[in-house]
Design a protein around this motif. Structure first.
Motif, PDB file in Angstrom:
ATOM      1  N   ALA A 251       0.838  -1.201   0.000  1.00  0.00           N
ATOM      2  CA  ALA A 251       0.000   0.000   0.000  1.00  0.00           C
ATOM      3  C   ALA A 251       0.873   1.252   0.000  1.00  0.00           C
ATOM      4  N   VAL A 252       1.878   1.255   0.853  1.00  0.00           N
ATOM      5  CA  VAL A 252       2.754   2.422   0.946  1.00  0.00           C
ATOM      6  C   VAL A 252       3.532   2.610  -0.359  1.00  0.00           C
ATOM      7  N   MET A 253       4.049   1.510  -0.866  1.00  0.00           N
ATOM      8  CA  MET A 253       4.870   1.558  -2.080  1.00  0.00           C
ATOM      9  C   MET A 253       4.047   2.008  -3.288  1.00  0.00           C
ATOM     10  N   ALA A 254       2.820   1.546  -3.370  1.00  0.00           N
ATOM     11  CA  ALA A 254       1.983   1.863  -4.532  1.00  0.00           C
ATOM     12  C   ALA A 254       1.173   3.144  -4.313  1.00  0.00           C
ATOM     13  N   GLY A 255       1.289   3.727  -3.130  1.00  0.00           N
ATOM     14  CA  GLY A 255       0.512   4.919  -2.836  1.00  0.00           C
ATOM     15  C   GLY A 255      -0.983   4.660  -2.774  1.00  0.00           C
ATOM     16  N   GLY A 256      -1.343   3.447  -2.357  1.00  0.00           N
ATOM     17  CA  GLY A 256      -2.761   3.102  -2.239  1.00  0.00           C
ATOM     18  C   GLY A 256      -3.189   3.138  -0.782  1.00  0.00           C
ATOM     19  N   ASN A 257      -4.481   2.996  -0.543  1.00  0.00           N
ATOM     20  CA  ASN A 257      -4.984   2.989   0.829  1.00  0.00           C
ATOM     21  C   ASN A 257      -4.910   1.588   1.407  1.00  0.00           C
TER      22      ASN A 257
ATOM     23  N   LYS B 160     -30.185  -2.115  19.081  1.00  0.00           N
ATOM     24  CA  LYS B 160     -28.868  -2.331  18.497  1.00  0.00           C
ATOM     25  C   LYS B 160     -27.819  -2.500  19.578  1.00  0.00           C
ATOM     26  N   ARG B 161     -26.842  -3.351  19.279  1.00  0.00           N
ATOM     27  CA  ARG B 161     -25.718  -3.486  20.212  1.00  0.00           C
ATOM     28  C   ARG B 161     -24.407  -3.432  19.432  1.00  0.00           C
ATOM     29  N   GLU B 162     -23.371  -2.986  20.122  1.00  0.00           N
ATOM     30  CA  GLU B 162     -22.077  -2.842  19.453  1.00  0.00           C
ATOM     31  C   GLU B 162     -21.361  -4.186  19.384  1.00  0.00           C
ATOM     32  N   ILE B 163     -20.834  -4.520  18.215  1.00  0.00           N
ATOM     33  CA  ILE B 163     -20.022  -5.742  18.120  1.00  0.00           C
ATOM     34  C   ILE B 163     -18.589  -5.448  17.682  1.00  0.00           C
ATOM     35  N   GLY B 164     -18.328  -4.199  17.316  1.00  0.00           N
ATOM     36  CA  GLY B 164     -16.968  -3.866  16.893  1.00  0.00           C
ATOM     37  C   GLY B 164     -16.863  -2.392  16.585  1.00  0.00           C
ATOM     38  N   ILE B 165     -15.673  -1.977  16.155  1.00  0.00           N
ATOM     39  CA  ILE B 165     -15.508  -0.583  15.771  1.00  0.00           C
ATOM     40  C   ILE B 165     -14.744  -0.480  14.450  1.00  0.00           C
ATOM     41  N   ILE B 166     -14.887   0.669  13.827  1.00  0.00           N
ATOM     42  CA  ILE B 166     -14.117   0.960  12.630  1.00  0.00           C
ATOM     43  C   ILE B 166     -13.245   2.165  12.926  1.00  0.00           C
ATOM     44  N   GLU B 167     -11.985   2.067  12.559  1.00  0.00           N
ATOM     45  CA  GLU B 167     -11.056   3.174  12.762  1.00  0.00           C
ATOM     46  C   GLU B 167     -10.519   3.630  11.417  1.00  0.00           C
ATOM     47  N   GLU B 168     -10.372   4.935  11.274  1.00  0.00           N
ATOM     48  CA  GLU B 168      -9.807   5.454  10.044  1.00  0.00           C
ATOM     49  C   GLU B 168      -8.836   6.571  10.372  1.00  0.00           C
ATOM     50  N   GLY B 169      -7.659   6.511   9.737  1.00  0.00           N
ATOM     51  CA  GLY B 169      -6.659   7.547   9.966  1.00  0.00           C
ATOM     52  C   GLY B 169      -5.770   7.696   8.750  1.00  0.00           C
ATOM     53  N   LYS B 170      -4.646   8.409   8.938  1.00  0.00           N
ATOM     54  CA  LYS B 170      -3.758   8.660   7.794  1.00  0.00           C
ATOM     55  C   LYS B 170      -2.323   8.283   8.104  1.00  0.00           C
ATOM     56  N   TYR B 171      -1.657   7.714   7.117  1.00  0.00           N
ATOM     57  CA  TYR B 171      -0.224   7.473   7.187  1.00  0.00           C
ATOM     58  C   TYR B 171       0.357   8.194   5.982  1.00  0.00           C
ATOM     59  N   ASN B 172       1.114   9.257   6.217  1.00  0.00           N
ATOM     60  CA  ASN B 172       1.512  10.143   5.127  1.00  0.00           C
ATOM     61  C   ASN B 172       0.271  10.511   4.317  1.00  0.00           C
ATOM     62  N   ASN B 173       0.248  10.121   3.018  1.00  0.00           N
ATOM     63  CA  ASN B 173      -0.916  10.521   2.228  1.00  0.00           C
ATOM     64  C   ASN B 173      -1.967   9.440   2.087  1.00  0.00           C
ATOM     65  N   ILE B 174      -1.672   8.268   2.604  1.00  0.00           N
ATOM     66  CA  ILE B 174      -2.628   7.187   2.353  1.00  0.00           C
ATOM     67  C   ILE B 174      -3.621   7.040   3.507  1.00  0.00           C
TER      68      ILE B 174
ATOM     69  N   PHE C 159       2.135  -1.524  12.074  1.00  0.00           N
ATOM     70  CA  PHE C 159       3.229  -1.078  11.210  1.00  0.00           C
ATOM     71  C   PHE C 159       2.998   0.341  10.686  1.00  0.00           C
ATOM     72  N   LEU C 160       1.732   0.669  10.413  1.00  0.00           N
ATOM     73  CA  LEU C 160       1.447   1.964   9.790  1.00  0.00           C
ATOM     74  C   LEU C 160       1.207   3.064  10.829  1.00  0.00           C
ATOM     75  N   ASN C 161       0.739   2.656  11.987  1.00  0.00           N
ATOM     76  CA  ASN C 161       0.491   3.586  13.081  1.00  0.00           C
ATOM     77  C   ASN C 161      -0.126   4.912  12.606  1.00  0.00           C
ATOM     78  N   PRO C 162      -1.274   4.873  11.969  1.00  0.00           N
ATOM     79  CA  PRO C 162      -1.852   6.076  11.372  1.00  0.00           C
ATOM     80  C   PRO C 162      -2.242   7.132  12.406  1.00  0.00           C
TER      81      PRO C 162
END
Lengths: 276, 129, 288
Positions: free
Chosen positions: A22-28, A113-127, A42-45
């Motif tokens: 992902a990092v090498m190809a500039g993808g997410n 409704k009950r929670e079964i998980g979470i979604i996290e979104e962040g950035k590593y450089n531009n990805i 590894f990415l620690n966004p």
């Protein structure tokens, strides 16, 4: 363009390949191995945003319920039990299918409704880095995977899937335009690669193989790919240095030799998966 | 007193099946009337929640006590709520287990063990089936 | 006599250990309950003496002759499994909601094949195993079937070694309930330790004799000591500590069990572990 990264067998280095690629190809980077999402190590966004994943579960209204037991009978997952006193729900077995509500003649069932998980979104450089995490003790990963994948960023997304060929992988694959199968040159690796190939072929998408822990003396994967007419996208050597870099949570493209190998893979990727 | 015993076979001289949720049969026995019937365990054919399916079946039979070897916490708690007593025994013939129960020599399980993470896992039980 | 080898976390060397023990034992049969990665049978060529189709799930089936295309089912399905009157069997979870709402009664839930099960005869005893369909799940029901299959073809005093399912869910419970002893293979890593504790609690709950083996113990000696301490405090028996050994990878590649590499450190450790396991097993049964 969504590229799913799979491996028949666990422990082949799927996450290492996905993150570095992902990092090498500039993808997410999208981590769908929601039972063990390790890519962020590894990415620690930065700038992490969190969102809960919730599923429906039935709630019985005791005033309306006649204890007829039809809901318990119709539930294919044994999530509802009728005792002499009440209807008991085993929420972790519930698939949120609503069959119990459909069958109930007394309008005694509603949903919460009950929670079964979470979604996290962040950035590593531009990805963009996104992952789903299934809460510990929750058995059903598919709702989390679907939530991660239903709303993906633009550009190329590298989707790190769960190992194996289970329904988690099937669900991830149904969002993919192409697939990379990561394997290792061993009898186990070949056996489980074959299972993954059979799975991917059901989806009629282009795919290729990356041989991790490459050993020049062992060409069983090459032979297999030649016979099956599968493109080998690249090979990654095994070395103590990689193991150490990995265990310290660093990207292996920080090592010059591996940076080259990943550059080569990115070049080959563009041949197999048409993108701009 | 009406009793259900998890069993390998359909008869009183068959062995107790020490698995509850996935046993082959339940033998229904009445201490006054003797042998009533053997029923196939629906839990055995269910993908997940075997213990729960088995427990539902036993609750519907309206018994007072269950004899088995191992029982998971889900089924155990269901029996507790339904005021059905659970007795544990080792590998022996069904009729022997019933005798021991009559003589009050079987151990009653009075406490559920740790829940097995609610059937869930990080690896393994992935599809929830 | 059944010994189940389990691990909690995947990739700890469970299959290698299960295979080694079955090579060391005299009268032995195997059941490969690690159905997602069924690699145990690869080591010995064998002949399948029995093959059966296993129906592990239910899926909806639409009778096209009765269906009038009203799409009521499509709207009710929570899994997006129906499109233009066709069921996507990968997505269908077999809940039966569509069956309930179909005004034409055109839909039924039918048994769905999830695996083939085999009993395979090899030079080193029989093995019960399964070949899963693509996208299917290993369920407790399948594990129960595999164990039943092997019991049917073995004598009472044959040692049955079960390569258990990874994780701590339903298939694992089905792998261990009713077995005489469990060997937990763990490794000294954080995730390994966490899964080990959970799987051990499970064994305790079912009151099964629990033995523990630390694989690759020397890659993190501090963590290994923690595991040892934990075993002591909880009265479970640590029966073996296997060192990290590159020969293990070689053994997998050459499909030759590790115990036949004389100079291998892992081999030596596994052999001495087997002696320990035998003692424990003999205490429960004295007939082999």
């Amino acid at each position: 363009m969504n590229i799913a990264i799979l491996s028949g067998k666990g422990g082949t280095g799927k996450t290492t390949i996905s993150t570095n690629l992902a990092v090498m190809a500039g993808g997410n980077y999208i981590d769908c191995d929601v039972e063990e999402p390790n890519g962020f190590i590894f990415l620690n966004p930065s700038d992490l945003k969190k969102e809960e994943v919730k599923v429906d579960y039935p709630v019985i209204n005791d005033n309306n319920c006649t204890l007829c037991g039809d809901c318990a009978k119709v539930c294919q997952f044994n999530a509802l039990v009728r005792t002499k006193k009440n209807i008991i729900l085993f929420d972790k077995l519930c698939h949120s299918c609503h069959a119990c509500k459909i069958v109930c003649k007394y309008e005694a069932i509603s949903f919460k409704k009950r929670e079964i998980g979470i979604i996290e979104e962040g950035k590593y450089n531009n990805i963009i880095c996104k992952r789903g995490i299934l809460n510990i003790g929750e058995p059903m990963a598919v709702p989390v995977i679907k939530d991660v994948l239903k709303d993906l960023p633009n550009g190329i997304n590298f989707i790190d899937c769960a190992p194996g060929t289970s329904c988690n992988v099937v669900n991830s694959l149904s969002y993919a335009d192409g697939a990379i199968l990561v394997t290792e040159p061993s009898a186990f690796g070949l056996h489980d690669l074959n299972m993954a190939v059979n799975l991917v072929r059901n989806f009629h998408i282009p795919f290729g193989v990356i041989i991790n822990k490459y050993n020049p003396k062992d060409n069983r994967i090459q032979k297999y790919c030649q016979k099956e007419n599968i493109k080998i996208l690249g090979t990654i050597n095994y070395s103590r240095k990689v193991a150490e870099t990995y265990s310290s949570g660093k990207m292996i493209i920080e090592i010059e030799e591996y940076k080259k190998a990943f550059k080569e893979i990115v070049k080959n990727l563009k041949e197999v998966f048409p993108w701009n | 007193m009406k009793i259900a015993v998890s069993s390998i076979g359909k008869n009183l001289d068959d062995m107790v099946d020490i698995r509850f949720g996935r046993c082959n049969y339940f033998i229904i026995y009445d201490t006054d009337k003797g042998f009533i019937k053997a029923i196939a365990n629906r839990g055995q054919v269910s993908g997940g929640g075997a213990g729960i399916a088995a427990a539902q079946q036993i609750i519907d039979e309206d018994v007072d006590a269950v004899i088995t070897g191992n029982m998971g916490p889900n089924s155990f708690n269901l029996f507790k709520t339904s005021d059905i007593k659970v007795y544990s025994c080792g590998s022996m013939k069904v009729e022997r287990a019933i005798e021991l129960l009559k003589e009050q020599k079987l151990e009653e399980i009075s406490q559920a063990g740790p829940a097995h993470a609610g059937m869930g896992a990080r690896r393994g039980f992935r599809g929830g089936r | 006599m059944e010994l189940t080898v389990i691990s909690g976390k995947g990739g700890t060397g469970k299959t290698t250990i299960a295979l080694s023990l079955s090579e060391l034992a005299k009268d032995v049969a195997k059941a490969d309950c690690d159905v997602d990665a069924p690699n145990l049978y690869l080591f010995h060529k064998g002949i399948d003496i029995k093959k059966e189709v296993f129906y592990g799930e239910k899926k909806a089936v639409i009778n096209k002759e009765i269906c009038n295309g009203c799409k009521t089912c499509e709207n009710i399905c929570r899994f997006d499994a129906i499109e233009n009157g066709i069921i996507n069997s990968f997505k269908c979870e077999g809940c039966g909601a569509c069956v309930l709402v179909c005004p034409q009664n055109a839909i039924t839930l039918e048994d769905y094949k999830t695996a083939n099960t085999y009993i395979t005869k090899t030079k080193k005893g029989v093995i019960s195993r399964a070949d899963m369909e693509i996208g299917a799940e290993g369920s407790g029901k399948l594990i129960t079937k595999l164990r039943q299959n092997i019991r049917e073809v073995t004598e009472d005093n044959t040692l049955i070694i079960i390569d258990g399912s990874p994780g701590i869910g339903c298939p694992v419970i089905s792998s261990i309930t009713g077995s005489d002893a469990v060997l937990i293979v763990t490794e000294p890593t954080q995730s390994g330790m966490e899964d080990f504790i959970r799987v051990m609690e499970l064994c305790n709950h079912f009151g099964i004799l629990t033995l523990v083996c630390i694989n690759k113990y020397d890659i993190n000696k501090v963590m290994s000591e923690n595991i040892e301490k934990f075993c002591e405090e909880n009265h479970v028996h640590l029966v073996g500590k296997i060192p990290y050994d590159d020969t293990v990878i070689k053994s997998i590649n050459e499909l030759k069990p590790i115990i036949y590499y004389e100079n291998s450190m892992a081999n030596k450790a596994i052999r001495s572990m087997w002696e320990n396991i035998k003692e424990h097993i003999n205490q429960i049964k004295n007939n082999f």
